[in-house]
Scaffold this motif. Sequence first.
Motif, mmCIF file in Angstrom:
data_model
loop_
_atom_site.group_PDB
_atom_site.id
_atom_site.type_symbol
_atom_site.label_atom_id
_atom_site.label_comp_id
_atom_site.label_asym_id
_atom_site.label_seq_id
_atom_site.Cartn_x
_atom_site.Cartn_y
_atom_site.Cartn_z
ATOM 1 N N GLU A 149 1.618 -4.969 -13.624
ATOM 2 C CA GLU A 149 0.611 -5.683 -12.852
ATOM 3 C C GLU A 149 1.136 -5.938 -11.449
ATOM 4 O OE1 GLU A 149 -2.206 -9.657 -13.279
ATOM 5 O OE2 GLU A 149 -0.607 -9.231 -14.697
ATOM 6 N N LEU A 150 0.291 -5.670 -10.448
ATOM 7 C CA LEU A 150 0.703 -5.857 -9.066
ATOM 8 C C LEU A 150 0.875 -7.332 -8.768
ATOM 9 C CD1 LEU A 150 -1.576 -3.316 -7.139
ATOM 10 C CD2 LEU A 150 0.842 -3.084 -7.681
ATOM 11 N N SER A 151 1.913 -7.638 -8.012
ATOM 12 C CA SER A 151 2.089 -9.003 -7.540
ATOM 13 C C SER A 151 1.172 -9.243 -6.347
ATOM 14 C CB SER A 151 3.548 -9.239 -7.153
ATOM 15 O OG SER A 151 3.913 -8.389 -6.074
ATOM 16 N N LEU A 152 1.079 -10.496 -5.920
ATOM 17 C CA LEU A 152 0.212 -10.819 -4.783
ATOM 18 C C LEU A 152 0.657 -10.110 -3.504
ATOM 19 C CD1 LEU A 152 -2.141 -12.429 -3.597
ATOM 20 C CD2 LEU A 152 -0.555 -14.349 -3.243
ATOM 21 N N PRO A 153 1.952 -10.090 -3.131
ATOM 22 C CA PRO A 153 2.342 -9.337 -1.931
ATOM 23 C C PRO A 153 2.022 -7.853 -2.026
ATOM 24 C CG PRO A 153 4.078 -10.867 -2.554
ATOM 25 C CD PRO A 153 3.083 -10.866 -3.673
ATOM 26 N N GLU A 154 2.246 -7.255 -3.197
ATOM 27 C CA GLU A 154 1.920 -5.833 -3.343
ATOM 28 C C GLU A 154 0.417 -5.590 -3.233
ATOM 29 O OE1 GLU A 154 5.581 -4.661 -6.405
ATOM 30 O OE2 GLU A 154 3.592 -5.162 -7.165
ATOM 31 N N HIS A 155 -0.373 -6.498 -3.779
ATOM 32 C CA HIS A 155 -1.826 -6.383 -3.704
ATOM 33 C C HIS A 155 -2.301 -6.476 -2.253
ATOM 34 C CE1 HIS A 155 -5.974 -6.704 -5.035
ATOM 35 N NE2 HIS A 155 -6.118 -7.844 -4.368
ATOM 36 N N LEU A 156 -1.704 -7.362 -1.483
ATOM 37 C CA LEU A 156 -2.107 -7.521 -0.080
ATOM 38 C C LEU A 156 -1.615 -6.354 0.775
ATOM 39 C CD1 LEU A 156 -1.448 -11.364 0.384
ATOM 40 C CD2 LEU A 156 -3.633 -10.215 -0.029
ATOM 41 N N GLU A 157 -0.411 -5.868 0.503
ATOM 42 C CA GLU A 157 0.102 -4.742 1.285
ATOM 43 C C GLU A 157 -0.704 -3.476 1.041
ATOM 44 O OE1 GLU A 157 4.229 -4.130 0.745
ATOM 45 O OE2 GLU A 157 4.830 -6.088 1.556
ATOM 46 N N ALA A 158 -1.229 -3.300 -0.164
ATOM 47 C CA ALA A 158 -2.088 -2.147 -0.430
ATOM 48 C C ALA A 158 -3.353 -2.205 0.417
ATOM 49 C CB ALA A 158 -2.427 -2.095 -1.915
ATOM 50 N N GLN A 159 -3.893 -3.410 0.594
ATOM 51 C CA GLN A 159 -5.078 -3.555 1.436
ATOM 52 C C GLN A 159 -4.728 -3.436 2.923
ATOM 53 O OE1 GLN A 159 -7.898 -6.777 -0.084
ATOM 54 N NE2 GLN A 159 -6.023 -7.293 -1.201
ATOM 55 N N LEU A 160 -3.505 -3.844 3.263
ATOM 56 C CA LEU A 160 -3.075 -3.722 4.654
ATOM 57 C C LEU A 160 -3.022 -2.265 5.082
ATOM 58 C CD1 LEU A 160 -1.928 -5.084 7.229
ATOM 59 C CD2 LEU A 160 0.349 -4.884 6.189
ATOM 60 N N GLY A 161 -2.576 -1.392 4.195
ATOM 61 C CA GLY A 161 -2.527 0.029 4.524
ATOM 62 C C GLY A 161 -3.895 0.630 4.757
ATOM 63 N N LEU A 162 -4.936 0.056 4.163
ATOM 64 C CA LEU A 162 -6.293 0.548 4.375
ATOM 65 C C LEU A 162 -6.971 -0.107 5.576
ATOM 66 C CD1 LEU A 162 -7.513 0.522 0.652
ATOM 67 C CD2 LEU A 162 -6.666 2.482 1.974
ATOM 68 N N ALA A 163 -6.484 -1.299 5.954
ATOM 69 C CA ALA A 163 -7.138 -2.044 7.023
ATOM 70 C C ALA A 163 -6.745 -1.544 8.407
ATOM 71 C CB ALA A 163 -6.821 -3.531 6.905
ATOM 72 N N THR A 164 -5.554 -0.988 8.566
ATOM 73 C CA THR A 164 -5.099 -0.540 9.890
ATOM 74 C C THR A 164 -4.135 0.623 9.733
ATOM 75 O OG1 THR A 164 -3.968 -1.233 11.918
ATOM 76 C CG2 THR A 164 -3.222 -2.228 9.859
ATOM 77 N N THR A 165 -4.115 1.454 10.737
ATOM 78 C CA THR A 165 -3.168 2.579 10.778
ATOM 79 C C THR A 165 -2.118 2.394 11.859
ATOM 80 O OG1 THR A 165 -4.672 3.781 12.272
ATOM 81 C CG2 THR A 165 -4.891 4.193 9.888
ATOM 82 N N ASP A 166 -2.208 1.295 12.607
ATOM 83 C CA ASP A 166 -1.251 1.011 13.681
ATOM 84 C C ASP A 166 0.067 0.541 13.070
ATOM 85 O OD1 ASP A 166 0.185 0.184 15.869
ATOM 86 O OD2 ASP A 166 -1.499 -0.799 16.855
ATOM 87 N N PRO A 167 1.175 1.244 13.296
ATOM 88 C CA PRO A 167 2.452 0.827 12.691
ATOM 89 C C PRO A 167 2.876 -0.573 13.112
ATOM 90 C CG PRO A 167 2.594 3.072 13.533
ATOM 91 C CD PRO A 167 1.315 2.516 14.046
ATOM 92 N N ALA A 168 2.623 -0.946 14.382
ATOM 93 C CA ALA A 168 3.026 -2.275 14.844
ATOM 94 C C ALA A 168 2.235 -3.372 14.124
ATOM 95 C CB ALA A 168 2.827 -2.375 16.350
ATOM 96 N N ARG A 191 0.856 -3.085 11.223
ATOM 97 C CA ARG A 191 1.300 -3.113 9.832
ATOM 98 C C ARG A 191 2.603 -3.896 9.684
ATOM 99 N NH1 ARG A 191 0.416 2.834 6.981
ATOM 100 N NH2 ARG A 191 -1.868 2.837 7.055
ATOM 101 N N MET A 192 3.507 -3.713 10.639
ATOM 102 C CA MET A 192 4.768 -4.453 10.584
ATOM 103 C C MET A 192 4.524 -5.952 10.690
ATOM 104 S SD MET A 192 7.147 -6.177 12.680
ATOM 105 C CE MET A 192 6.850 -5.543 14.344
ATOM 106 N N ILE A 193 3.643 -6.353 11.602
ATOM 107 C CA ILE A 193 3.339 -7.778 11.746
ATOM 108 C C ILE A 193 2.620 -8.294 10.496
ATOM 109 C CG2 ILE A 193 2.094 -9.471 13.137
ATOM 110 C CD1 ILE A 193 2.451 -7.606 15.534
ATOM 111 N N GLY A 194 1.705 -7.474 9.959
ATOM 112 C CA GLY A 194 0.989 -7.889 8.753
ATOM 113 C C GLY A 194 1.916 -8.086 7.577
ATOM 114 N N ARG A 195 2.937 -7.225 7.432
ATOM 115 C CA ARG A 195 3.902 -7.417 6.339
ATOM 116 C C ARG A 195 4.683 -8.716 6.528
ATOM 117 N NH1 ARG A 195 4.854 -1.758 7.336
ATOM 118 N NH2 ARG A 195 3.879 -0.476 5.688
#
Length: 500
Positions: free
Chosen positions: A140-159, A161-165
């Motif tokens: 089962e995905l943890s909450l950080p893993e669940h949010l990071e999966a959505q982060l990858g779909l929300a933006t393609t900008d590496p910067a 994504r780094m701030i979002g993580r």
Amino acid sequence: MSLSPRLMMRQSQSLVMTPQLMQAIKLLQLSSLDLENYVSQEIESNPLLERAEADGPIGADGGTATAESAAPEAADWLQHDLPESRAALETDMGADLVNMFPDEPAAQPSGDSYVASSWAGLGAGADDMDASLESLPGAELSLPEHLEAQLGLATTDPAVRMIGRGVIDCIDEAGYFRDDPALLAERLGVTREEIVHALRMVQGFDPCGVGARDLRECLAIQLRERNRLDPAMERFLEHLDLVARRDLPALRRLCEVDNDDLHEMIAEIRRLNPKPGLLVGGGHVQTVIPDVLVRAAPDGSWLIELNTETLPRVLVNQTYYARISQHPMAPGEKAFLAECLQNANWLTRSLEQRARTVLKVASEIVRQQDGFLRHGVHRLRPMNLRAVADAIGMHESTVSRVTSNKYIATPRGLYELKYFFTAAISATGHQESHSAEAVRHRIRQMIDREPPASVLSDDAIVQSLRDNGVDIARRTVAKYRESMGIPSSVQRRREKVASA
């Protein structure tokens, strides 16, 4: 009398805490799960230990241990006569330890190649692969893993994504952002505006309300998603302290709504989730397995037995030991093999003696709490560790270890053994004292049955209890009420009026 050095001979007794005694004490307080892990580690490190087969003998006589075998008058290890040289140890906790390990060494088998502990908890062996892969729970995905999966779909900008993580790393398990945006910006080497922008992006992820900095913002995000965040609701969220105090007149004035609208707003808030992060992950719930089983006998007594599923059973492979010892070995190898044999024998004996001690303590608890088993919580008797320890001839510390992290299944439900040890509350007149847990149960019943038009105050509860033979102070009633999460009479009256 002159002071001068002299040589004197003195004979004294002392209790030496050997590693084996320390192991026995440790096994007493382990839960069934911890005991299984401990035995598994011992089997991995000791080549002479093996798990028993599922169809192996349960006891020395092939039977299951019951309360009769654990009675104080039974001829078991608890009743061994001690040699005179150790009689002085029959004080306090030392008596329990000496009784657990008499001087006589464990008898070696005459014909069998295995020495087994006589309590058959059937554990799954390492080679047991009967369970299908489909029966295993999926990851089962943890909450950080669940949010990071959505982060990858929300933006393609590496910067971004780094701030979002970095923002996701600051979100706790309840779903709240627990850091200062300015401090996080300094750590990541970005501006505060970029942190706030990434935080707002995360607040749009699933589950709704995640990433909020406080309860008001969490509820506002969920209301905005439902298109219910109007000006009146915003003022409502700004005064959540009034909601907690049930001060409805002040809320009506501040929100500028009538009584019906206010009740609708409260109902809307109750449908929201104040901890959205708990909807994701959290792991699997571990089911509590009882250590002792209690059921009614046909003659009206109680049958008490150990749950064999919680008792790991191990075997000492004497055949393997005899085969290895026949070969020439170095002194270090011979000492290692002898130590393994000694540890294996002590572990099997410790498991058996632990089981007997647990059963003996549980049997005495059932005997003293017979009224609870037959009639319910209101007949629970006050009981302490000393009462049980004196009845079975053990020390209080031994009883405390036995009752830690262990559960008993009764016709009334599943309870921790510690549940039955409650303080005594004096009774009026010359009646028997009442259990604190039974008094708490009475208080909850009285409050649950109170009518909306006549909410009971703490003084009224005290008077009612005293009329029923319970001598209790008002501050004690208030303490018990607060420990059960029951609000005061003023708050209960407001809630009943609001829900009417």
